[in-house]
Design an enzyme around this catalytic site. Sequence first.
Site, PDB file in Angstrom:
ATOM      1  N   GLY A   1     105.660  20.659   7.513  1.00 25.61           N
ATOM      2  CA  GLY A   1     104.999  19.851   6.471  1.00 25.61           C
ATOM      3  C   GLY A   1     106.026  19.173   5.580  1.00 25.61           C
ATOM      4  O   GLY A   1     106.974  19.812   5.132  1.00 25.61           O
TER       5      GLY A   1
ATOM      6  N   GLY B   1     110.219  24.760   6.740  1.00 20.49           N
ATOM      7  CA  GLY B   1     109.674  26.080   6.444  1.00 20.49           C
ATOM      8  C   GLY B   1     110.184  27.137   7.407  1.00 20.49           C
ATOM      9  O   GLY B   1     111.026  26.855   8.276  1.00 20.49           O
ATOM     10  N   ASP B   2     109.682  28.380   7.271  1.00 24.05           N
ATOM     11  CA  ASP B   2     110.247  29.467   8.088  1.00 24.05           C
ATOM     12  C   ASP B   2     109.935  29.314   9.573  1.00 24.05           C
ATOM     13  O   ASP B   2     110.680  29.806  10.418  1.00 24.05           O
ATOM     14  CB  ASP B   2     109.888  30.851   7.541  1.00 24.05           C
ATOM     15  CG  ASP B   2     108.416  31.018   7.269  1.00 24.05           C
ATOM     16  OD1 ASP B   2     107.657  30.051   7.460  1.00 24.05           O
ATOM     17  OD2 ASP B   2     108.026  32.130   6.860  1.00 24.05           O
TER      18      ASP B   2
ATOM     19  N   THR C   1     108.754  23.416   1.183  1.00 19.52           N
ATOM     20  CA  THR C   1     107.303  23.408   1.418  1.00 19.52           C
ATOM     21  C   THR C   1     106.609  23.501   0.073  1.00 19.52           C
ATOM     22  O   THR C   1     107.035  24.287  -0.787  1.00 19.52           O
ATOM     23  CB  THR C   1     106.823  24.574   2.306  1.00 19.52           C
ATOM     24  OG1 THR C   1     105.388  24.680   2.179  1.00 19.52           O
ATOM     25  CG2 THR C   1     107.422  25.917   1.922  1.00 19.52           C
TER      26      THR C   1
ATOM     27  N   ASP D   1     104.028  24.942  -0.513  1.00 17.02           N
ATOM     28  CA  ASP D   1     103.324  26.227  -0.628  1.00 17.02           C
ATOM     29  C   ASP D   1     104.132  27.286  -1.388  1.00 17.02           C
ATOM     30  O   ASP D   1     103.569  28.267  -1.858  1.00 17.02           O
ATOM     31  CB  ASP D   1     102.982  26.775   0.764  1.00 17.02           C
ATOM     32  CG  ASP D   1     102.128  25.810   1.566  1.00 17.02           C
ATOM     33  OD1 ASP D   1     101.512  24.924   0.948  1.00 17.02           O
ATOM     34  OD2 ASP D   1     102.087  25.939   2.803  1.00 17.02           O
TER      35      ASP D   1
ATOM     36  N   MET E   1      96.141  23.099  -2.407  1.00 20.59           N
ATOM     37  CA  MET E   1      96.736  23.570  -1.148  1.00 20.59           C
ATOM     38  C   MET E   1      97.549  24.848  -1.376  1.00 20.59           C
ATOM     39  O   MET E   1      97.571  25.398  -2.467  1.00 20.59           O
ATOM     40  CB  MET E   1      97.623  22.486  -0.556  1.00 20.59           C
ATOM     41  CG  MET E   1      96.863  21.428   0.212  1.00 20.59           C
ATOM     42  SD  MET E   1      98.047  20.326   1.032  1.00 20.59           S
ATOM     43  CE  MET E   1      96.943  19.473   2.159  1.00 20.59           C
TER      44      MET E   1
HETATM   45  O1  F6P Z   1     102.282  23.826   4.422  1.00 24.34           O
HETATM   46  C1  F6P Z   1     102.006  22.685   3.666  1.00 24.34           C
HETATM   47  C2  F6P Z   1     100.544  22.330   3.752  1.00 24.34           C
HETATM   48  O2  F6P Z   1     100.337  21.162   2.981  1.00 24.34           O
HETATM   49  C3  F6P Z   1      99.565  23.432   3.340  1.00 24.34           C
HETATM   50  O3  F6P Z   1      99.459  23.573   1.938  1.00 24.34           O
HETATM   51  C4  F6P Z   1      98.312  22.971   4.009  1.00 24.34           C
HETATM   52  O4  F6P Z   1      97.425  24.056   4.244  1.00 24.34           O
HETATM   53  C5  F6P Z   1      98.832  22.399   5.292  1.00 24.34           C
HETATM   54  O5  F6P Z   1     100.194  22.052   5.091  1.00 24.34           O
HETATM   55  C6  F6P Z   1      98.114  21.178   5.792  1.00 24.34           C
HETATM   56  O6  F6P Z   1      98.622  20.875   7.040  1.00 24.34           O
HETATM   57  P1  F6P Z   1      98.407  19.468   7.749  1.00 24.34           P
HETATM   58  O7  F6P Z   1      99.247  18.459   7.022  1.00 24.34           O
HETATM   59  O8  F6P Z   1      98.868  19.688   9.140  1.00 24.34           O
HETATM   60  O9  F6P Z   1      96.948  19.134   7.620  1.00 24.34           O
END
Ligand code: F6P
Length: 320
Positions: free
Chosen positions: A11, A102-103, A126, A128, A170
């Site tokens: 992400g 990320g990890d 990230t 998160d 998120m």
């Molecule tokens: O890990 C970052 C994040 O934005 C999370 O907060 C969210 O759940 C996820 O990625 C969304 O993923 P995508 O962009 O693949 O929809």
Amino acid sequence: MKSVAIMTSGGDAAGMNPAIKCAVEYSIQKGLRPYLVYDGLKGLIDGNIHAASVIDTADIIHRGGTILRSSRSKRFFDYEYRKQAYEHLQRLGVESLIVIGGDGSFAALQQFYKDFKVPFAGIPATIDNDIPCTDYCLGVDTALNVIRQSVDSIRDTGQSFSRAFVIEVMGRDCGYLAMASALACSADICIAPELPYDLDAIGERLRKRRVAGERYFSAVVAEGTGMGEYLTRWMSDTLNMDARLTTLGHVQRGGSPTVRDRVMANEFAVAAVDSLLAGHKDHICVYNYGNWGYKTIDEVKSSKAKLGANLLSLCQGLSK
Ligand code: F6P
């Protein structure tokens, strides 16, 4: 070690661009030849790797997302594709990697190191804020500022209409964004995976304030709880007022990096280049209590992300 390729993976997060820029500039300063990998792991497999100069990373400091683009590649789990990636690096003479992500991305590069002995350094990035062993991941402050601005705007309309609002943020399974923004925006309720909640107690607390004349209530809910819609109906019934749900979604991933993310990006990038120069093979740069350090990917993978005790205790009053 004379060359390093810089990539982003997973992400996207604000702060990636300043980190890329600084990694290129600092590696040149240290006598290394920098390369840029476009499209994350996919680009590594497909050989989308190019020698970089400071011109390639000029004018990107203020941009959100990642100019290198990103991807979540399933192909990288397959040895044959990793071998293909290795052959591209060999052809170009790239000896090490910096991965900003990320990890999951770090684990992919750890496997790559086991296969082909290409050392890497990881920069946690990230929104998160859920990577173990580090208090901070790039992108978090910018995401929080986007959330803060949105929740402040919702307060304007909520007060005008005497409505309750639930704002879903998120964070995947992590409640950090929800808790930090609930505090920053003075939300009345915070529901996050790490916080036990008591709706009866919340109802009792807020009904009194409703009777006393309060006309706007807000709740910040972490997406990982799946409580957004339920809580919106519950607020409407319990507080006897119109209630709306706003799911902020991907807007939280965008925006110009804040000053904090730009400064942290520089510090992370310097730490990553220094890690490789120190001979580390699979280390992640971490930031704890104001100090910089390194952890191996094994240590990161075998640890659990922990939220600060202060944050948890400050938010307890918002969940009961
Ligand atoms: O890990 C970052 C994040 O934005 C999370 O907060 C969210 O759940 C996820 O990625 C969304 O993923 P995508 O962009 O693949 O929809």
